[in-house]
Every structure is written in C-alpha cells, then in structure tokens.
Design an enzyme around this catalytic site. Structure first.
Site: not given
Ligand code: GLC
Length: 438
Positions: A170, A358-359, A402
């Site tokens: 994302d 995150y990514w 995650e």
C-alpha cells in the site's frame, strides 16, 4: 516448540474467522474480507480444517462481479473501525457490481489460481478437493479473463493497477514520485487506522488524500476500466501483481489439465501467459539495477526503486537463468547483509528505506512465502531456506504481527513486530511453512 507455535497460529485464525464464512486479517484494523489475504489464509486452514479453507475461498469468489472482477475488500458487516468504508467507495456505481455484497471498486493481486493448486497439494490430490476445485476454477479463470480483457492497456500481456491499494504494497515508496505529479484536495475525514496502530507505522494524512482522490476519479467514471485507464493519475504495471497473475495462469493451466476438457480455456491462458512473460522481461526487468521494476504508465517511465516485489518474478518462473542470477545477486547485496532479516519490503540501502513503516522497509510474511517458493524453483535452496528461517524466527520472537523490522539488532524497540497483531496471513503461512516439513 513447533507444535506450540502451530497451536498459537491456529488460535489466531480461529479468533479471526467470522460467522459469515470469511476471516478478517486483524481485529479492529482490518474488520472485513480482503482478496489476497483470503487466499493465504485458506492455506493455513487447509492444514487442519479443510472445510474452513473451502468456505474462505467460496465466500470470496461469491463476491465476484458479473464482469469477472473480484474486489479487494468485501464489506460483509457494518463496522465503523475502518475508513474508507462502503459509503465512500460506492462500488455499486459500476453496473456489473455484485448485487449481493458491498465492496470496494478496486482489486488486489490474483493469488487464487496458485492457492487452489496448493490446496490440492496439501490435501494430497484428493478427489474431494478436485471436485471442489472443479466448482470454483471457472470463477478464477473469469477473473484472469477480466484482467486481460480490461486491464491490459497496451495489449502486451501486462495488466495495470490504478490504485496503490491494488498492489497490496500500500504505501511503498514506489508511489512517492507519482504523488508529486498530483495535487489532490485536502479531504476532511476521520482516520481509523491510527487509533489501532501507532501513527509512525502508518501512512501520513497527505498520503491518504492521494488515496481518496484516486477513488473519487474512478467513481466519477462509475468504475469504468477504460475511462479509468484514460483518466486515473495513477496507472502502474506492477511486477508483483503481474508475477502473481503469471504464476496463477500456470496453476490454472495445470489444474484444467488435471480436470480434463477445457481446451479452449487452456489455449487462452497459454497464449496470454507467453505474452505476459515476454513483456514482463522486456519491459520491467532493468539490467543495470539487476531487478524488475514498476512501470508508471501514466508518465511513461520505469520507477527506479527496488523492493521485495522486484524479486517476485522468481515465483512466476518468468526470468531466464541469467536474470535469476542477477536478481539473487541484487537481493544478497542490497537486502541480505548479515545484520538483516530477509526480505525487507524496500531497498535497505536507499534513503527512502524506513524499517518500521508499513511497506517502506519491514519484512512481510506473505512476500517471504512467495520468495521462498521462487528461490526454490530456481534451485537457490540455501537462500530460500534463509528466507523461510528468517520468517519463522521473526514470528517466533515477536508474535503474529503484520510486519517486522528487518534489522537484527533493532535499536528502537524490544519487539520488532509492527502494525496489526494476531494477523491472519502471518499465522496461516507460518502453518504452511512448518507443515511443509512434516
Ligand atoms: C494492508 C496491506 C494489504 C492487505 C491489507 C489487509 O492494507 O497493505 O496488502 O491486504 O492490509 O491485511
């Protein structure tokens, strides 16, 4: 130890399984059904509860649209812990959208082909599983046809994504330069993600403005693919998305052959497959960087950054021997230092690398699962084993998070697990990794 870990993973999956016959990725943060999550989750279930594995797949495919499209989120329930929800997406603007389920109007990587193949392997080729596959496979096939007929803008066997959320990765730094070409309005909305997860691990408000704006563009054209291709400020050929499509084509061909008949479908898939592989290698492989890159169709340029997506063509079988060799060299040189877990989601030697966000740097278990299988496919068993061992170690030391810090000595925290906790695909793929050995 191993059994204890598997039992913990099972508990995560059981807790996240919902009455509607689907599994949420993580409580609070992701309270619905996500397309590629569902595929990976089904693999975890398959090792101890085949019925649930089948239900997971069935429910997802039941949300398919009349044109073969499968949405990225199916909003089975009303939950106010997530934004943007169904009222923002308004996917019913598309005339062929599902009448049964509310969903987004964007998609995610097409994993279901190789998931069906793996389910059959796990169930040792049983007649029951083959029977199940025979009932579901055409929906997966129609999803591939949808991509080739609607998303292959240059008729070159490569399909576009029109939103960063379609990539699955994302907020990768890949998109940063695209954001620079846009100037979306400031949206007024209440973020929900940052009430579940520390803001330092999530995208910024301004990044969200871009995400929402692209959805508004798609809505303006009632989610019509041709119009989106013409007008979306974001239009990208993603090596991860296309590698997954190629790998799933291969699986569908194999499964159709096993089932018998279906010659036309096999012929269609084969011809697309050949074209896809050729173009992936010609258009996305960058010899100088030794990696597959994203291609920004809107601005007609390769995006010169390396991420874990750059190596996923190994899983598709597209690279020739020399390309595979180059890829592995790049992976070891840039991502594989002794002080690191494999495989960071973004180039650790690059200034945009962020080990927590995150990514933009952390390790993700689903990417590692594909890389492991890809490396093995080309005979890089040792490196593959390292990717697998690193995945197991990260989960064992930190829990079913995650994503994980790729730095072995992490100066900032005692724990290196970030994002959502009790995250379903981390649990599911850990089970698949461990059970593979037994
Ligand atoms: C995040 C990830 C995406 C995943 C979703 C649900 O948005 O970036 O890949 O599908 O969470 O787990």
């Amino acid at each position: 130890m191993r059994d204890k870990l598997i039992n913990k993973a099972i508990k995560v999956l059981e807790d996240n399984f919902q009455d509607g016959g689907f599994t949420i990725p993580s409580k609070g943060l992701y309270p619905f059904q996500w397309k590629w999550d569902s595929g990976f989750i089904a693999l975890g279930f398959a090792h101890y509860d085949l019925k649930k594995a089948k239900i997971e797949v069935e429910t997802l495919l039941d949300a398919q649209w009349e044109n073969g499209f499968i949405p990225h989120i199916i909003f089975h329930t009303d939950s106010d812990s997530y934004f943007p929800g169904p009222d923002f997406h308004q996917s019913n603007l598309h005339p062929q959208s599902s009448k049964k389920y509310r969903s987004t109007g964007m998609t995610q990587p097409p994993v279901m082909g190789f998931i069906l193949e793996r389910l059959l392997e796990i169930d040792k080729g049983s007649d029951e599983m083959l029977e199940f596959i025979s009932k579901q496979i055409d929906k997966v096939y129609e999803n591939h046809v949808y991509f080739y007929e609607n998303r292959d803008w240059n008729n070159e066997g490569l399909v576009y994504i029109y939103h960063n959320w379609e990539s699955g990765t994302d907020n990768s730094p890949m998109w940063d330069d695209i954001w620079l070409t846009m100037d979306p309005p400031e949206y007024e909305f209440e973020r929900r993600d940052t009430s579940h997860v520390d803001a330092s691990q999530r995208p910024s408000k301004r990044e969200y403005d871009h995400y929402l704006y692209i959805i508004d563009v798609a809505k303006k054209y009632n989610y019509d693919d041709a119009k989106i291709a013409e007008h979306s400020p974001f239009l990208v050929l993603d090596p991860l998305f296309n590698s997954i499509l190629i790998r799933s084509n291969e699986a569908l061909i194999k499964l159709y052959k096993l089932l018998g008949g279906n010659d036309e479908k096999i012929a269609y898939l084969k011809s697309k497959q050949q074209k896809s592989i050729q173009s992936l290698n010609a258009k996305l492989f960058n010899e100088e960087l030794g990696a597959y890159l994203h291609f920004d169709l809107r601005n007609n340029r390769q995006i010169p950054y390396i991420s874990s997506s750059s190596f996923t063509p190994l899983y598709s079988g597209a690279p020739d021997r020399a390309m595979a060799e180059r890829l592995v060299k790049t992976m070891i040189q840039k991502f594989g230092g002794e002080d690191r877990y494999l495989c960071a989601s973004f180039d650790p030697t690059h200034e945009k690398f962020n080990p927590k966000k995150y990514w933009r740097g952390p390790v993700w278990i689903n990417m590692n699962w594909m890389l492991y299988h890809g490396l093995k496919r080309y005979g890089y068993d040792e490196l593959g084993q390292r990717v697998k061992n690193d995945s197991l170690e990260l989960v064992e030391n930190n829990g079913f998070f995650e994503y994980f810090d790729s730095r072995k000595a992490n100066p900032d925290a005692e724990k290196s697990g970030y994002g959502g906790d009790n995250f379903s695909w981390s649990a599911a793929l850990l089970i698949d990794f461990l059970k593979e050995e037994s």
